[in-house]
Design a protein around this motif. Structure first.
Motif: not given
Length: 796
Positions: A702-707, A722-724, A736-737
């Motif tokens: 679809s074009g997105c990324w997962l975290l 990344v989470e912080k 993520a995207t």
């Protein structure tokens, strides 16, 4: 005792070819190449030297002569069987003879026979050809002097006549090469680049419209000599009218003026801003043994197949939602991922991605024809125009048969081709695109495959141009006979060449006009070019030769399509044009006979094959010599890691120092591609993972990324970091995207041509989410990745 390192021919005989001198003259986008081959017989018996070598597939060979002492013999073009008979008759009567022939299977392979060269005698062979220079993705004009003749794989059921090639490693080539080029254009020459070392570019005038460049001393035969020539404002339409030959009869091709028109159609910006989201994308991957070789002599750590895998992954991620796709691979046999093309979605993309990772160069020979036949038998999907992408190192011998099949099916698809590594057949790679209405790319030297392939994907997503027509507006009394095949495709900014034979006279107007009209997304568009009808003189008749070559190629393709029907009629047309123009063809040969030399040959005349460089190097595995016969292809190889006096046959039997000194090497039947498929270990090192490709592999259809942890690692961060940094209200996938897009724009800006399509898909996905916190996510993402990417750059 056999000495492997001193081995020159299969019987250890000295090679009569001493040096090759090449002079290149480029006028705008047309090149004239003069090659001089110097021979000397140092043996005590007369010899016949045979040299099989490649030329660009589009070249028009138009002059062939030999100089022996003070005597020069200029060859004439004759029907092939007649020329061969003259050659044999000359040798049997003690005369010197020279024969130059084009392969009937592939127009980029020639053989030169130098017959009855007496002991101590020297001969100088002069070969001249003209060729058009193709425009590359970055607007450079590409000239390639093929220094290698990679062994061509011949299908098992082929009845092709035998052509013998002796190939040795470049360090053992006993003859030298000198190369110089002179460039001229109405526009300034901005730069010249090459895969080989060059001396500095020398300008000849203040306007910088003329320049010279030379190959640096010490060039080794380990790669093609490739030049990329850049002009300022290269995309300017031009037209040249060349005067006919004074001695030729008016009304004939050589007697009349010929016009060469170079057009660069420009599409409206409104059309270029939109990209088709439909289509059936079929990818055909070469998995023959030779794809295990390094992609170039400068990049031993990267094999052709590994680069192709990475590129295929990038293509897969860049496809638009809603399209259809399938992936085929070929060697001795062929495979496909899906029984038929499937809709592009997360499930099918993941399945294809997993299978791409396992692809290797393990399918044996290069038999591309069966896979193409299977693809063309598949029914096209309504409203999904088929786009065929072919990746190959181009080592086949049945080129004309393959291209004939592509042309027969040109109405159902566009064909985009990619020649991987040095020695890829220009006739095959360019022929795919020309016959299939697509675009050709060559990946050599330090080129990355990905930018070139993504440019072709961009072309394939351009709306198809339909209803193309060409009209000429000429003064009363002047008519034109079109010599070029009809234009079947037009891409933004790409050149279309037209040749026309002009006849008649006009006492009034001195200007003509040509107009190309076409339909684009329902809108009728036209490009118009006016030109002077006053012919320019050119002693070499360059435009006439190129026009003749274009006509000959069209007739040869017509002959392939007709099979046996009308063969003699088409052959006669080809022979007539070839003889009249002095341009080579599959049905004619150049023959020169020195009638001053008429001494009977005492004893048998010795036959000597001139070795050509072999680039089938895979790290420590280096085929020492290849005797490549068309059916089957014979190979003798030597592994550097082994004792230098040991040889291997196809069964890997050892031939050692116990062989008699004059004993010939045993015949073997292992095809060159099969050497690698047999499982010979290659010490090619596994290249380190590319963060860019790691990031690409994580993108969803679809074009997105997962975290997740994998994304954090690709970004060079920990999952905690990344989470912080994530703003509280931002959706995980949006975050993520955004991070992936910031990384691409901020840290991979120089590779934008590779990721622009998949980034566009990601931006479309973000817009569809309508997340009000995107701006906040961009600020936080910049802080985390130490970038300064504006939200406008991401499409917001």
């Amino acid at each position: 005792m056999m000495n492997c390192c001193g081995l020159i021919t299969p019987q250890k005989n000295p090679v009569p070819l001493k040096s090759i001198e090449v002079e290149l003259e480029v006028k705008d986008h047309v090149a004239t190449v003069v090659s001089t081959l110097n021979y000397e017989n140092k043996e005590d018996k007369p010899i016949e030297a045979v040299f099989v070598f490649p030329l660009p597939g589009e070249a028009a060979v138009c002059h062939f002569s030999a100089t022996i002492g003070q005597t020069q013999i200029v060859a004439e073009v004759k029907e092939k069987q007649e020329a061969r008979q003259d050659y044999d008759d000359a040798l049997s009567s003690g005369q010197q003879a020279f024969l130059l022939e084009e392969s009937e299977q592939s127009p980029d392979i020639f053989s030169l026979s130098v017959g009855s060269l007496p002991p101590g005698e020297s001969a100088s062979i002069r070969l001249e050809y003209v060729t058009e220079l193709a425009v590359q993705a970055d607007e450079g004009l590409r000239f390639c002097l093929p220094a290698v003749l990679n062994p061509r794989y011949t299908p098992r059921d082929s009845e092709a006549p035998s052509v013998t090639v002796t190939s040795v490693t470049s360090s053992l080539i006993p003859y030298s090469l000198s190369f110089s080029a002179r460039l001229s254009s109405p526009r300034p020459v901005s730069k010249v680049e090459s895969t080989c070392s060059l001396e500095p570019l020398q300008y000849l005038n203040p306007e910088q419209t003329q320049a010279t460049v030379k190959l640096a001393a010490g060039h080794k035969f380990d790669r093609d000599v490739e030049l990329l020539i850049y002009y300022k404002d290269a995309h300017q339409p031009t037209a040249v009218v060349e005067a006919g030959q004074a001695t030729a009869e008016p009304g004939t091709l050589m007697g009349d003026p010929v016009v060469m028109v170079s057009l660069y159609p420009e599409f409206p910006q409104s059309v270029m801003s939109s990209i088709d989201s439909c289509g059936e994308f079929v990818f055909l991957m070469d998995r023959s043994g030779s794809m295990a070789c390094p992609i170039s002599s400068q990049r031993h750590e990267e094999t052709r197949i590994s680069s192709a895998r990475d590129t295929l992954l990038l293509l897969l991620k860049s496809l638009p939602m809603g399209c259809y796709f399938n992936i085929y691979s070929f060697g001795d046999s062929y495979e496909h991922i899906f029984p038929k093309s499937v809709e592009y979605n997360e499930k099918t993309m993941e399945e294809a991605q997993n299978k791409i990772k396992k692809m290797d160069a393990d399918l044996g020979g290069t038999e591309i024809l069966p896979s193409l036949k299977h693809i063309y038998k598949q029914r096209c999907i309504p409203n999904q125009p088929r786009q065929l992408f072919i990746f190959t190192d181009g080592e086949v011998s049945n080129t004309k048969e393959v291209l004939s099949l592509v042309k027969k099916n040109a109405g159902s698809h566009r064909c985009f081709s990619f020649g991987i590594g040095e020695g890829a057949s220009s006739a095959l790679i360019n022929g795919f695109a020309k016959m299939g209405g697509g675009y050709a790319q060559f990946i050599t030297g330090v080129d990355r495959m990905q930018p070139k392939v993504m440019q072709s994907l961009g072309f394939s997503l351009q709306p198809a141009v339909k209803d193309i027509s060409v009209t000429w507006d000429l003064p009363k009394g002047i008519s034109v006979k079109e010599l070029s095949p009809p234009i079947v495709t037009i891409f933004q900014g790409q050149r279309s060449l037209l040749y026309g034979q002009l006849s008649g006279q006009s006492s009034k107007k001195t200007e003509g006009c040509v107009t190309v009209k076409y339909s684009l997304v329902g809108h009728r568009t036209k490009n118009k070019l006016s030109f002077s009808l006053k012919p320019a003189e050119d002693a070499r008749l360059t435009v006439h030769r190129l026009a003749a070559r274009t006509l000959i190629r069209s007739l040869e393709i017509e002959d392939q399509e007709n099979n046996e029907r009308n063969h003699e009629q088409v052959k006669k047309k080809v022979v007539d044009v070839s003889v009249q123009s002095g341009v080579s063809s599959a049905f004619t040969s150049f023959i020169a006979v020195n009638k001053d030399q008429n001494k009977p040959i005492e004893g048998p005349m010795l036959h000597r094959n001139i070795p050509t460089p072999c680039l089938m190097s895979c790290g420590g595995f280096m085929p020492m010599m290849a005797m490549c016969k068309s059916a089957p292809m014979n190979v003798v190889c030597c592994d550097e890691a082994l004792d230098e006096h040991q040889y291997f046959s196809s069964e890997m039997e050892c031939y050692d120092e116990g062989m008699e000194e004059d004993q010939e090497l045993p015949p073997v039947g292992l095809k060159c591609d099969a050497i690698f498929a047999k499982g010979i270990d290659s010490p090619v090192q596994e290249k380190p993972k590319d963060p860019f490709l790691e990031l690409v592999s994580l993108q969803k259809a679809s074009g997105c990324w997962l975290l997740d942890l994998a994304l954090a690692a690709a970004l060079g961060k920990t999952s905690e970091e990344v989470e912080k940094a994530k703003p509280a209200k931002v959706n995980n996938e949006v975050w993520a995207t955004v991070l992936a897009l910031i990384w691409l724009h901020g840290l991979k800006k120089d590779g934008e041509e590779e990721w622009s399509l998949l980034a566009r898909k990601a931006v479309s996905w973000l817009h569809a989410q309508k997340d009000p916190c995107v701006a906040e996510a961009v600020i936080a993402g910049n802080a985390l990745l130490a970038c300064s990417v504006e939200k406008e750059a991401l499409g917001f």
